[in-house]
Design an enzyme around this catalytic site. Sequence first.
Site, PDB file in Angstrom:
ATOM      1  N   CYS A 168       0.859  -1.185   0.000  1.00 18.61           N
ATOM      2  CA  CYS A 168       0.000   0.000   0.000  1.00 18.61           C
ATOM      3  C   CYS A 168       0.893   1.233   0.000  1.00 18.61           C
ATOM      4  O   CYS A 168       1.942   1.232   0.651  1.00 18.61           O
ATOM      5  CB  CYS A 168      -0.842   0.049   1.268  1.00 18.61           C
ATOM      6  SG  CYS A 168      -1.707  -1.466   1.601  1.00 18.61           S
ATOM      7  N   THR A 177       0.613  -8.819  -6.169  1.00 17.39           N
ATOM      8  CA  THR A 177       0.652  -8.732  -7.637  1.00 17.39           C
ATOM      9  C   THR A 177       1.944  -8.074  -8.139  1.00 17.39           C
ATOM     10  O   THR A 177       2.597  -7.311  -7.431  1.00 17.39           O
ATOM     11  CB  THR A 177      -0.551  -7.930  -8.167  1.00 17.39           C
ATOM     12  OG1 THR A 177      -0.594  -6.678  -7.486  1.00 17.39           O
ATOM     13  CG2 THR A 177      -1.847  -8.675  -7.943  1.00 17.39           C
TER      14      THR A 177
END
Length: 252
Positions: free
Chosen positions: A65, A127
Amino acid sequence: MLNSVGLQGPGVEAWLEHDLPPLVATGARVVVSIWGRTVEDYRRAADLLADAPPMVVAVEVNLSCPNVEDRRSMFAHSASATEEVLVATAGCGRPRWAKLSPNVTDLVEIAEAARRGGAEAVTLVNTVMGMAIDVQTRTYSLGAGGGGLSGTAVHPVAVRAVHDVAAALPGLAIVGVGGVARGEDAAELLLAGAAAVQVGTATFADPRAPARVLEGLRTWAGRQRMASVSELVGAVHRQVGDPELEDTEATR
Ligand SMILES: Cc1cc2nc3c(=O)[nH]c(=O)nc-3n(C[C@H](O)[C@H](O)[C@H](O)COP(=O)(O)O)c2cc1C
């Protein structure tokens, strides 16, 4: 799959009130994933989980994040930020799994920092950064520009990440994730050193994919006359005569 869905969620309080009870009613063990934009966000999310019922067996701390306090670089791209977040999430009072990004130069360094911060396990991998451009409109195919690549294409990336962290940090539990769609894919991650496996993208094509993968693994293991799949965990590292891989561009 290339996605830019972002990180959605109703927030920990709403999740505890509305989403957790039906999960608990199934009798399933629950691993809850938290994220934040600041270290304080992570701390608050973890603290809110302190009184969660015991079926919440672990907290996965998603570090992929943007850290708004550090020029928008990702927490998982920095060893010090990763360690700081792990330390801040101790208040949840249960095992924490650090979910790491493969988009780094030295994943072992980040995994080590997560362990120093108190992570009981690392979840590898999130990812891979990707992008698609629409040649007709000459602009980005995804609204956000870039996106996260997942599914079959990233499976070898996950296998390599699990393998290298398992080799460098024996004793640190690893949850493998990336492109698992069949029992053999799960077996590959176990052989590389994962103690557990997650299924993500495959569930979009088939919501029952995790059960199908488990069944496939069971059938495959049965054919091998294996007493338990736990004997697979890290087995590639124990192969006699396993040559030290020379880490050159050619071997990559
Ligand atoms: C649509 C989509 C949403 C995702 N959202 C999250 C998320 O909220 N938190 C997280 O840690 N990982 C998230 N991921 C990453 C997956 O959990 C997983 O690490 C990655 O996709 C590789 O596994 P897979 O190939 O089995 O999907 C997401 C992946 C996809 C495709």
